[in-house]
Design a protein around this motif. Structure first.
Motif, mmCIF file in Angstrom:
data_model
loop_
_atom_site.group_PDB
_atom_site.id
_atom_site.type_symbol
_atom_site.label_atom_id
_atom_site.label_comp_id
_atom_site.label_asym_id
_atom_site.label_seq_id
_atom_site.Cartn_x
_atom_site.Cartn_y
_atom_site.Cartn_z
ATOM 1 N N GLU A 68 0.841 -1.188 0.000
ATOM 2 C CA GLU A 68 0.000 0.000 0.000
ATOM 3 C C GLU A 68 0.876 1.237 0.000
ATOM 4 N N ASP A 69 0.548 2.189 -0.862
ATOM 5 C CA ASP A 69 1.329 3.422 -0.903
ATOM 6 C C ASP A 69 0.971 4.291 0.296
ATOM 7 N N TRP A 70 1.760 5.323 0.529
ATOM 8 C CA TRP A 70 1.611 6.139 1.735
ATOM 9 C C TRP A 70 0.309 6.930 1.753
ATOM 10 N N MET A 71 -0.314 7.119 0.581
ATOM 11 C CA MET A 71 -1.581 7.842 0.541
ATOM 12 C C MET A 71 -2.784 6.930 0.774
ATOM 13 N N GLY A 72 -2.550 5.619 0.754
ATOM 14 C CA GLY A 72 -3.666 4.689 0.852
ATOM 15 C C GLY A 72 -4.493 4.638 -0.413
ATOM 16 N N LYS A 73 -3.881 5.009 -1.527
ATOM 17 C CA LYS A 73 -4.602 5.076 -2.800
ATOM 18 C C LYS A 73 -4.415 3.823 -3.632
ATOM 19 N N TYR A 74 -3.223 3.253 -3.579
ATOM 20 C CA TYR A 74 -2.905 2.074 -4.391
ATOM 21 C C TYR A 74 -2.690 0.880 -3.481
ATOM 22 N N HIS A 75 -3.347 -0.212 -3.804
ATOM 23 C CA HIS A 75 -3.292 -1.412 -2.982
ATOM 24 C C HIS A 75 -2.761 -2.566 -3.826
ATOM 25 N N GLY A 76 -1.572 -3.056 -3.464
ATOM 26 C CA GLY A 76 -0.912 -4.092 -4.244
ATOM 27 C C GLY A 76 -1.364 -5.492 -3.888
#
Length: 523
Positions: A68-76
């Motif tokens: 998960e990126d630091w913005m909580g926008k992209y979830h791998g």
């Protein structure tokens, strides 16, 4: 801090992001198996392998920071994270992945904004954070600068890709050197990720881009071959400059494992001023005035619109300026100077302030001049704190674009009007639209705040409108944060069909199996 009016007289809910565009099927890639884990365990220590697969059976929560990126926008979707400590280990991992056709996502500090370091499907995450050694530092590289300018010469730093940017700055500080780039995320971003995204930041105006300051790279290619071009030479005109392919390549052509980079001498004198402008139309003439009068000592010229300024105040940044003197100011500018002679620099800055205050048609309403190192830092803290303030406001859609300076406010206003026309502007949807960024290189950071989280209808209203808008101003859809997975569909707004096809051919030659960061950069 000293008000300019008295200084010179007459002398800023977790919501999974909807992937806006079709993710490639990656049918050409294989998922990680227990057999693969067994092979990786021959290369890495057990503590360097995280996997939800047996026999490791790591908790998915332990992989969350990688997925998960630091913005909580992209979830791998990665079920395996590998943390090598050496270039040789990276090489052996990549060789095995090439043999097995396993996708690889190189990951640095995971501070990106476009999903470039997140696994889209079944690729492994190759985290480079454990590669954090400084290999060498030469504090003297060009003697003529000491003679000509009277201050220390540029140095050359050779370091692992996983070194934190701020840690490198601290390492060379005792030698009176600085890194040629400075970012708000310097405490967590890694130099390899900076290079792979061609990060710009706050010092580009003075020291230029990484395409100029990086002297050499060490890269593990998609077949596991180690490309050693860690040159420390300032001049090497022998054939193609291959390192340039990997600067901004976002890990799609190989894994950057080492870097040789120029480190400028630390300035002997630093000052900054924070100015309030009555109208946006004053920004360009102010920039021209400041550049003309300060010349070579101007090291940063940062722009902040009124919405961003007020947001910063509401979250405890500042106060920077007297509210009565700010009045209806539409925007703000932070100017930094960095030079080698305190007396020389102060004379230039004094002359600038005198001219701004005594002009028949003043370009500024008010401003402050830092009077101490702590005040210098506090002015910068306001600018650098805006990113965190945006996160506190809601979920920000961030668009890092390049447009002509004269069009900064037009772009911001057009986006706000777009959301109003769609009935999406207000606390129920988009609560704020704002812009700030680097005037010197035309880099505007657009922040569109979704008060209650990311939603499909918001993204549909924003894209492709924003990219079409930027293209209409002859700008670039990515100024310094890269393309990642977010903007692959928008690449054609800034690159011609010929350019994109040539990039595809380069990718095919270097990574014919398409295992390196698949689904990123190229549509």
């Amino acid at each position: 801090m000293l008000s300019l009016r008295h200084a010179i007289r007459p002398v800023a809910s977790r919501c999974a992001r909807r992937w806006a565009h079709n993710i490639p099927s990656f049918s050409h890639l294989n998922a990680v198996t227990e057999e693969d884990l067994a092979q990786f365990s021959k290369i890495l220590a057990p503590t360097s392998i995280l996997s939800t697969l047996p026999p490791n059976s790591t908790s998915p929560d332990d992989l969350a920071s990688y997925n998960e990126d630091w913005m909580g926008k992209y979830h791998g979707q990665a079920n395996t994270v590998l943390r090598p400590r050496t270039t040789q280990q990276v090489s052996e991992i990549v060789k095995w992945c090439a043999k097995r056709r396993i996708g690889i996502v190189p990951q640095g500090g995971n501070t990106g904004l476009v999903g470039g370091g997140i696994s889209l499907q079944k690729e492994i995450v190759l985290s480079l954070g454990a590669m954090s050694k400084v290999r060498s530092f030469d504090p003297v590289s060009v003697l003529y600068r000491r003679v000509k300018y009277g201050y220390p010469t540029p140095g050359i730093l050779v370091a692992d890709a996983g070194c934190i940017l701020e840690s490198l700055s601290e390492y060379i500080a005792p030698h009176n050197h600085i890194m040629p780039l400075d970012l708000g995320a310097k405490g967590s971003c890694q130099i390899g990720g900076n290079i792979s995204t061609n990060a710009g930041g706050l010092r580009l105006l003075r020291y230029g881009s990484l395409h100029g300051t990086v002297l050499g790279l060490e890269v593990v290619l998609p077949d596991g071959t180690i490309l050693d071009q860690l040159s420390t030479l300032r001049k090497d005109n022998t054939g193609y400059d291959l390192k340039q392919l990997f600067i901004g390549g976002e890990g799609t052509l190989g894994v950057v494992t080492g870097v040789s980079i120029l480190t400028p001498p630390a300035p002997q004198a630093s000052n900054n001023i924070f100015l309030a402008l009555p109208h946006f139309d004053n920004v360009l003439p102010l920039y021209q005035t400041v550049k003309r009068q300060l010349g070579e000592i101007m090291s940063a010229f940062e722009y902040i619109d009124r919405t961003a300024y007020d947001m910063g105040l509401s979250h405890g940044l500042g106060p920077v300026l007297n509210a009565d003197e700010v009045g209806n100011s539409q925007c703000f500018v932070l100017v930094e100077t960095s030079g080698g002679n305190q007396t020389h620099d102060e004379e230039k800055l004094t002359g600038l302030l005198e001219s701004l205050l005594s002009a028949d048609k003043p370009l500024i309403n008010t401003g402050v001049l830092s009077q101490s190192p702590s005040q210098f830092a506090s002015l910068w803290a306001f600018r650098e704190g805006l990113t965190e303030c945006c996160q506190k406001e809601g979920k920000p859609y961030k668009y890092d674009v390049s447009v002509p300076l004269a069009d900064f406010q037009k772009v911001v206003d057009a986006i706000r009007e777009r959301m109003i026309s769609k009935g999406l502007y207000g606390d129920h949807a988009i609560s704020k639209v704002m812009g700030y960024g680097h005037v010197g290189d035309g880099n505007l950071h657009m922040n569109v705040i979704a008060k209650h989280g990311y939603r499909p209808e918001l993204e549909e209203a924003l894209e492709p409108f924003i990219y079409e808008l930027v293209a209409s101003h002859k700008g670039s859809v990515s100024a310094e944060h890269g393309i990642g997975s977010m903007k692959t569909h928008a690449l054609h707004y800034s690159k011609s069909d010929v350019s994109i096809e040539l990039m595809r051919k380069i990718k095919q030659v270097i990574d014919p199996l398409n295992i390196m960061n698949p689904g990123k950069v190229l549509p």
